[in-house]
Design a protein around this motif. Structure first.
Motif, PDB file in Angstrom:
ATOM      1  N   LYS A 147      38.808  52.338  13.797  1.00 56.18           N
ATOM      2  CA  LYS A 147      40.182  51.999  14.566  1.00 56.18           C
ATOM      3  C   LYS A 147      40.315  50.428  14.412  1.00 56.18           C
ATOM      4  O   LYS A 147      41.569  50.142  14.843  1.00 56.18           O
ATOM      5  CB  LYS A 147      40.057  52.389  15.894  1.00 56.18           C
ATOM      6  N   VAL A 148      39.458  49.869  14.027  1.00 57.46           N
ATOM      7  CA  VAL A 148      39.583  48.331  13.662  1.00 57.46           C
ATOM      8  C   VAL A 148      39.769  47.844  12.538  1.00 57.46           C
ATOM      9  O   VAL A 148      38.906  48.335  11.535  1.00 57.46           O
ATOM     10  CB  VAL A 148      38.490  47.607  14.563  1.00 57.46           C
ATOM     11  N   ILE A 149      40.890  46.949  12.184  1.00 59.42           N
ATOM     12  CA  ILE A 149      41.152  46.837  10.795  1.00 59.42           C
ATOM     13  C   ILE A 149      40.767  45.223  10.756  1.00 59.42           C
ATOM     14  O   ILE A 149      41.676  44.372  11.300  1.00 59.42           O
ATOM     15  CB  ILE A 149      42.589  47.222  10.189  1.00 59.42           C
ATOM     16  N   GLU A 150      39.881  44.659  10.168  1.00 62.35           N
ATOM     17  CA  GLU A 150      39.414  43.409  10.285  1.00 62.35           C
ATOM     18  C   GLU A 150      40.018  42.660   8.799  1.00 62.35           C
ATOM     19  O   GLU A 150      39.557  42.890   7.704  1.00 62.35           O
ATOM     20  CB  GLU A 150      37.750  43.308  10.020  1.00 62.35           C
ATOM     21  N   LEU A 151      40.942  41.941   9.014  1.00 62.01           N
ATOM     22  CA  LEU A 151      41.557  41.098   7.973  1.00 62.01           C
ATOM     23  C   LEU A 151      40.855  40.011   7.353  1.00 62.01           C
ATOM     24  O   LEU A 151      40.890  39.633   5.889  1.00 62.01           O
ATOM     25  CB  LEU A 151      43.103  40.647   8.421  1.00 62.01           C
ATOM     26  N   HIS A 152      39.971  39.585   8.297  1.00 62.19           N
ATOM     27  CA  HIS A 152      39.329  38.354   7.866  1.00 62.19           C
ATOM     28  C   HIS A 152      37.818  38.706   7.832  1.00 62.19           C
ATOM     29  O   HIS A 152      37.049  37.684   7.650  1.00 62.19           O
ATOM     30  CB  HIS A 152      39.556  37.012   8.515  1.00 62.19           C
ATOM     31  N   GLY A 153      37.457  39.775   7.946  1.00 62.40           N
ATOM     32  CA  GLY A 153      35.823  40.089   7.867  1.00 62.40           C
ATOM     33  C   GLY A 153      35.165  39.913   9.022  1.00 62.40           C
ATOM     34  O   GLY A 153      35.966  40.148  10.126  1.00 62.40           O
ATOM     35  N   ASN A 154      34.037  39.992   9.054  1.00 65.77           N
ATOM     36  CA  ASN A 154      33.208  40.150  10.443  1.00 65.77           C
ATOM     37  C   ASN A 154      31.968  39.151  10.108  1.00 65.77           C
ATOM     38  O   ASN A 154      31.324  39.342   9.174  1.00 65.77           O
ATOM     39  CB  ASN A 154      32.619  41.582  10.377  1.00 65.77           C
ATOM     40  N   THR A 155      31.772  38.268  11.128  1.00 68.21           N
ATOM     41  CA  THR A 155      30.655  37.491  10.945  1.00 68.21           C
ATOM     42  C   THR A 155      29.307  37.797  11.509  1.00 68.21           C
ATOM     43  O   THR A 155      28.518  37.270  11.605  1.00 68.21           O
ATOM     44  CB  THR A 155      31.144  36.052  11.424  1.00 68.21           C
ATOM     45  N   THR A 156      29.259  39.184  11.937  1.00 64.96           N
ATOM     46  CA  THR A 156      27.980  39.697  12.730  1.00 64.96           C
ATOM     47  C   THR A 156      27.162  40.252  11.677  1.00 64.96           C
ATOM     48  O   THR A 156      26.051  40.636  11.788  1.00 64.96           O
ATOM     49  CB  THR A 156      28.405  40.534  13.750  1.00 64.96           C
ATOM     50  N   TYR A 157      27.238  40.175  10.464  1.00 64.51           N
ATOM     51  CA  TYR A 157      26.535  40.762   9.118  1.00 64.51           C
ATOM     52  C   TYR A 157      27.031  39.954   8.068  1.00 64.51           C
ATOM     53  O   TYR A 157      27.776  39.298   7.934  1.00 64.51           O
ATOM     54  CB  TYR A 157      26.434  42.302   9.383  1.00 64.51           C
ATOM     55  N   ALA A 158      26.054  40.351   6.981  1.00 70.14           N
ATOM     56  CA  ALA A 158      26.379  39.768   5.633  1.00 70.14           C
ATOM     57  C   ALA A 158      26.378  40.633   4.805  1.00 70.14           C
ATOM     58  O   ALA A 158      26.043  41.986   4.929  1.00 70.14           O
ATOM     59  CB  ALA A 158      25.203  38.739   5.215  1.00 70.14           C
ATOM     60  N   VAL A 191      41.734  46.784   0.783  1.00 75.42           N
ATOM     61  CA  VAL A 191      41.806  47.812   1.520  1.00 75.42           C
ATOM     62  C   VAL A 191      42.173  47.930   3.044  1.00 75.42           C
ATOM     63  O   VAL A 191      43.227  48.439   3.678  1.00 75.42           O
ATOM     64  CB  VAL A 191      40.588  48.602   1.760  1.00 75.42           C
ATOM     65  N   PRO A 192      41.640  46.617   3.792  1.00 69.23           N
ATOM     66  CA  PRO A 192      42.439  46.373   5.062  1.00 69.23           C
ATOM     67  C   PRO A 192      43.632  46.208   4.968  1.00 69.23           C
ATOM     68  O   PRO A 192      44.427  46.690   5.878  1.00 69.23           O
ATOM     69  CB  PRO A 192      41.393  45.360   5.653  1.00 69.23           C
ATOM     70  N   MET A 193      44.297  45.166   4.275  1.00 65.77           N
ATOM     71  CA  MET A 193      45.573  44.768   4.264  1.00 65.77           C
ATOM     72  C   MET A 193      46.455  46.017   4.072  1.00 65.77           C
ATOM     73  O   MET A 193      47.437  46.173   4.426  1.00 65.77           O
ATOM     74  CB  MET A 193      45.777  43.737   3.133  1.00 65.77           C
ATOM     75  N   LEU A 194      46.023  46.841   3.043  1.00 66.25           N
ATOM     76  CA  LEU A 194      46.837  48.214   2.967  1.00 66.25           C
ATOM     77  C   LEU A 194      46.890  49.004   4.137  1.00 66.25           C
ATOM     78  O   LEU A 194      47.656  49.658   4.504  1.00 66.25           O
ATOM     79  CB  LEU A 194      46.318  48.762   1.607  1.00 66.25           C
ATOM     80  N   ARG A 195      45.667  49.256   4.759  1.00 68.53           N
ATOM     81  CA  ARG A 195      45.665  49.921   5.926  1.00 68.53           C
ATOM     82  C   ARG A 195      46.641  49.502   6.953  1.00 68.53           C
ATOM     83  O   ARG A 195      47.191  50.012   7.803  1.00 68.53           O
ATOM     84  CB  ARG A 195      44.250  50.080   6.539  1.00 68.53           C
ATOM     85  N   ALA A 196      46.433  47.962   7.165  1.00 76.61           N
ATOM     86  CA  ALA A 196      47.251  47.188   8.165  1.00 76.61           C
ATOM     87  C   ALA A 196      48.491  47.677   7.904  1.00 76.61           C
ATOM     88  O   ALA A 196      49.644  47.847   9.060  1.00 76.61           O
ATOM     89  CB  ALA A 196      46.851  45.947   8.191  1.00 76.61           C
ATOM     90  N   TYR A 234      49.477  33.466   6.801  1.00 78.26           N
ATOM     91  CA  TYR A 234      50.091  34.550   6.054  1.00 78.26           C
ATOM     92  C   TYR A 234      49.012  34.911   5.165  1.00 78.26           C
ATOM     93  O   TYR A 234      48.162  34.063   4.706  1.00 78.26           O
ATOM     94  CB  TYR A 234      51.486  34.163   5.554  1.00 78.26           C
ATOM     95  N   PRO A 235      49.134  36.096   4.681  1.00 78.13           N
ATOM     96  CA  PRO A 235      50.054  37.087   4.818  1.00 78.13           C
ATOM     97  C   PRO A 235      50.107  37.803   6.166  1.00 78.13           C
ATOM     98  O   PRO A 235      50.777  38.623   6.429  1.00 78.13           O
ATOM     99  CB  PRO A 235      50.097  37.797   3.765  1.00 78.13           C
ATOM    100  N   ALA A 236      48.936  37.474   6.879  1.00 74.28           N
ATOM    101  CA  ALA A 236      48.741  38.437   8.188  1.00 74.28           C
ATOM    102  C   ALA A 236      49.803  38.335   9.096  1.00 74.28           C
ATOM    103  O   ALA A 236      50.423  39.371   9.688  1.00 74.28           O
ATOM    104  CB  ALA A 236      47.433  38.097   8.714  1.00 74.28           C
ATOM    105  N   ALA A 237      50.320  37.140   9.050  1.00 70.66           N
ATOM    106  CA  ALA A 237      51.578  36.986  10.307  1.00 70.66           C
ATOM    107  C   ALA A 237      52.854  37.601   9.949  1.00 70.66           C
ATOM    108  O   ALA A 237      53.685  37.753  10.775  1.00 70.66           O
ATOM    109  CB  ALA A 237      51.676  35.237  10.459  1.00 70.66           C
ATOM    110  N   GLY A 238      52.874  38.195   8.755  1.00 72.24           N
ATOM    111  CA  GLY A 238      54.040  38.967   8.356  1.00 72.24           C
ATOM    112  C   GLY A 238      53.962  40.305   8.939  1.00 72.24           C
ATOM    113  O   GLY A 238      55.085  40.909   8.769  1.00 72.24           O
TER     114      GLY A 238
END
Length: 248
Positions: A115-126, A174-179, A199-203
């Protein structure tokens, strides 16, 4: 009727809600906003993705910064705002949370990863930039701090990087399309703690609004999109959402 009550009415009237979260929801958990005075991006020159790929020195500096600034992130806990959103997801009222944050606090508050769409990724793993294999940070941290060893992929010997989107790195398709799909399917779009300048997230808020959804902004500071919103609340996110949704 005050702002929290107006938000409560809008939440109750909606059938499919999407949240869009930025740094402001995480600052209430003690994680500093990278863009604020004294934040990471005001203290360090950004390392661009092409430089990370081309230079061992830049990769070493990137990991040095990561582990030097990780303590605050690791100590942070989900706050009232995260818990309120988790409650809406649990009740089936919120279809997804689109986030610009990389801290994983939405998942830790109980929101399923799906249920979480991470546009800028995740820093808790690599992840490996060649094969995509996931790498946990603990052994990378230990090897780097003890021996200065840079991580390479155990599967393909590719370059390993935190699972975040760097300056100059392409946004994940994929996250951008899901968003976009979630934005167009919702009837209430709630922005929480985003300055709406990246942007583009702020759009996405404007996309939701043009498609007929109600549009709410909860942010301590004004944004360039305030004039377009159906409701703007310049207050703390946690207390505001707790009142609007009825959770502690």
């Amino acid at each position: 009727m005050d702002d929290a009550e107006r938000l409560r009415e809008m939440v109750h009237a909606a059938q499919r809600i999407v949240a869009f979260t930025g740094a402001g929801i995480s600052t209430e958990s003690g994680i500093p906003d990278f863009r604020s005075p004294g934040g990471i991006w005001t203290r360090y020159k950004p390392i661009y993705f092409d430089d990370f790929m081309a230079s061992e020195e830049m990769r070493r500096e990137s990991w040095h910064r990561k582990f030097a600034t990780d303590e605050t992130m690791l100590k942070a806990e989900p706050n009232a705002g995260h818990r309120a959103l988790a409650k809406l997801v649990e009740l089936g009222r919120m279809s997804s949370i689109i986030t610009q944050n990389v801290d994983g606090l939405h998942q830790r508050s109980g929101v399923p990863d799906s249920k979480v769409i991470e546009l800028h990724g995740n820093t808790t793993y690599a992840t490996c930039l060649d094969c995509g294999h996931r790498h946990e940070l603990a052994p990378i941290r230990r090897a780097f701090l003890e021996k200065g060893t840079l991580p390479i992929c155990e599967k393909c010997e590719g370059i390993v990087k935190t699972a975040t989107i760097s300056f100059g790195q392409a946004m994940p398709e994929v996250p951008m399309l899901r968003a976009q799909e979630e934005t167009l399917a919702c009837d209430l779009f709630i922005v929480l703690g985003s300055s709406l300048v990246v942007y583009p997230a702020a759009g996405f808020p404007q996309m939701a609004r043009r498609n007929g959804a109600k549009f709410v902004i909860v942010n301590r500071e004004p944004t360039d999109q305030d004039a377009d919103a159906d409701l703007v609340i310049h207050k703390e996110i946690g207390p505001t959402l707790s009142r609007a949704i009825g959770v502690n």
